[in-house]
Design an enzyme around this catalytic site. Sequence first.
Site, PDB file in Angstrom:
ATOM      1  N   SER A   5       0.821  -1.215   0.000  1.00  0.00           N
ATOM      2  CA  SER A   5       0.000   0.000   0.000  1.00  0.00           C
ATOM      3  C   SER A   5       0.854   1.265   0.000  1.00  0.00           C
ATOM      4  CB  SER A   5      -0.928   0.056   1.210  1.00  0.00           C
ATOM      5  OG  SER A   5      -0.873  -1.064   1.996  1.00  0.00           O
ATOM      6  N   HIS A  43      -2.428  -2.773  -6.082  1.00  0.00           N
ATOM      7  CA  HIS A  43      -2.852  -2.447  -4.717  1.00  0.00           C
ATOM      8  C   HIS A  43      -4.365  -2.579  -4.573  1.00  0.00           C
ATOM      9  CE1 HIS A  43      -3.447   0.735  -1.379  1.00  0.00           C
ATOM     10  NE2 HIS A  43      -3.387  -0.484  -0.877  1.00  0.00           N
TER      11      HIS A  43
END
Length: 687
Positions: free
Chosen positions: A402, A423
């Site tokens: 992230s 992500h």
Amino acid sequence: MIETVLHADVLEIVLNSPPVNALGGALRRDLAVALRVASADDAVRAIVIRGAGKLFCGGADITEFGQVRAKPLLPDLINEIESSVKPVVAAVHGSALGGGLEVALGCHYRIAAATAKLGLPEVSLGLLPGAGGTQRLPRLVGVEAALDMIVLGAPISAMRAAEIGLVDEVVDDEVDLAGSAIAFARNVGAVRRTRDLPMDAEEQLFEKFAARHARKIDTLDAPKACIAAIRAATELPFGEGVAHERSLFAELVEGAQSKALCHAFFAERAAAKIDNLPADIALRPVRRVGVIGAGTMGGGIAMNFLSTGIAVTIVETEQAALDRGVGVIRANYGASVARGRLKAEQAEAAMSLLTPTLVFEDLADCDLVIEAVYENMEVKKQIFCRLDQVARPGAMLASNTSYLDIDEIASVTGRPQDVFGLHFFSPANVMKLVEVVRGAQTSLDIVATAMALARKVGKVPVVARVCHGFIGNRMMHPRKVEAFKLLEEGATPAQIDRVHLNFGMPMGPFQMMDLAGCDIGWHRDPERVTTILEALCAEGRWGQKTGGGFYDYDTERKASPSPVAQAIIADFRERAGIVSREISDEEITVRTIYTIVNEGAAVLEGGYAQRSSDIDAVGLYGYGWPRHTGGPMFWAEHVGFDTIVAGLEKYSEELGPDFQISPLIRHAGSSKTSLDRAKAGDGACKS
Ligand code: 3HC
């Protein structure tokens, strides 16, 4: 635009305006001409209208809204269809949506392929069906079913449509649809006009419906207008009802909510596009996906592929973790079956595509491998180093990080061109957003393949470049920082959360932390207390899972303000020598919402997002940003970039010396232009 074929005495009119047969001016004109020719031609006894390509019709052309529309207007064209003295049959395949379904409603009969979907989704664009749909549908299917379809906007299956009387016949095989429709038209008796059907309804139906869906309806203009229009259908003669519908539509289409919702529609689609992508780029085949890590994230990621029929190999280091991960996936499918969202056979089929393993080398036959272990650069580098040895040449190697630097991760492999970020947002099987992170060396065909694959599994992918937190987490970071500072200075969690709820967010920052777990990233040393969060964690207040965090929770996880948390916060302030002060909602808005916008502008300025609407898509699909505001950047443009800058300047002391107002947002504000134009401009915005 329109093709016509005469089959003995039945004229087939085919709408052919790719990609979705949207009812733009030219198509409306050509359809009107075809109808007039058909009605004047004695050889034609009946008419069939169908769509070319993959669907019947995607509705009115949304790009025409807000512009002067050429005649015939859609409501008039549909009236003309309905007025035909020769029977008109709609043959629906794929989808009939919005104005598309309204055309079908204007026809005297409707037959549909079993796989077809029929819906009036205008409400999701902040509109109501404006071509007679609110007047014809309740006459045909009754008020209750019409309220569901029009106010909630979800399309229904052909089977359901047949049950409620929306279609007259369902054809199993799509290939036979045209032939069946022609035969149907040939044999059908007289015309049957929906506008002539009688109409009545119990008054309480409306109240009950509005009460049942109050949360969905309350802050939005369109659902209320939809209900008003359907009510008009029960109270007024058809012609007057249509006029009322038209005036409500005209009001909505000019409104801020509809503009924002239409922007959101196009933002999602624009996000799928990669700048400067050669049209002939070849995508890599993805038949099997590898997932490293069977934790919450890894399991959720795997489900996306399994549910779409793509085989997954999931790797763990220990049997217990692997079993737990597979158990969670199975339980999630089980829950979907129990809720009726999935058939048991579909869940079985998905599970049968899963290969759990402890052998890392089993990833060798994967076309795409996604690493989903915890956020630690060294661990990720070790994994990618190993992956480089194991993965087949040409395999796509992704990290679900992230925040971390994809280029640094790629640097440990001998194939940085194959490494990128993918992500997902938690829960990964539910949240729609996926950031496709393009590293400095990632090849373009990898990005294109990842974008196409993400769309295939039902996600909204957005291209991001490498920076700390990419687009979403970077943009939201200032909100967290400022929310905690505001708490220290005197605001309460409930006050800050309320500002966010009133804005339309599904949750405030502290409600979110309690849900996710306040102890995420905590150092686990109760003696070391340097922040309010650490103070709460030290007292065992880790959020919902421990019955208390910023709020107290009862056994049903219902939150209430917490005197204990308040005392911990007050104690922290006292120790830190902070004198608490009254904080206004306006200050909270500026420091926790304007700052998101400001960071979004910085992301755009730095080239980490391709366009400002991509940042909107990230806010909408990753963070629950209220859709009826169009997303953070669209909302800010509506508020005025100069207003945002003025707000940030007003609180510059509180924001602190490290806080920078984005030069791009200043430039857009002072020159009254959009962020994209400001960025593409003459460089005056460069700091
Ligand atoms: N008007 C204009 N453009 C449209 C459109 C519409 N109604 N529907 C789709 N498009 C465009 C998209 O923007 C996209 O353009 P792009 O290729 O340049 O990005 C292209 O058509 C293909 O769209 P999708 O990528 O969404 O294609 P899918 O095959 O995935 O989905 C669909 C097809 C289900 C029809 C989906 O496009 C959709 O949901 N469209 C909107 C349906 C809708 O809301 N209709 C109501 C319109 S309002 C109305 O009818 C008012 C009336 O009551 C008066």
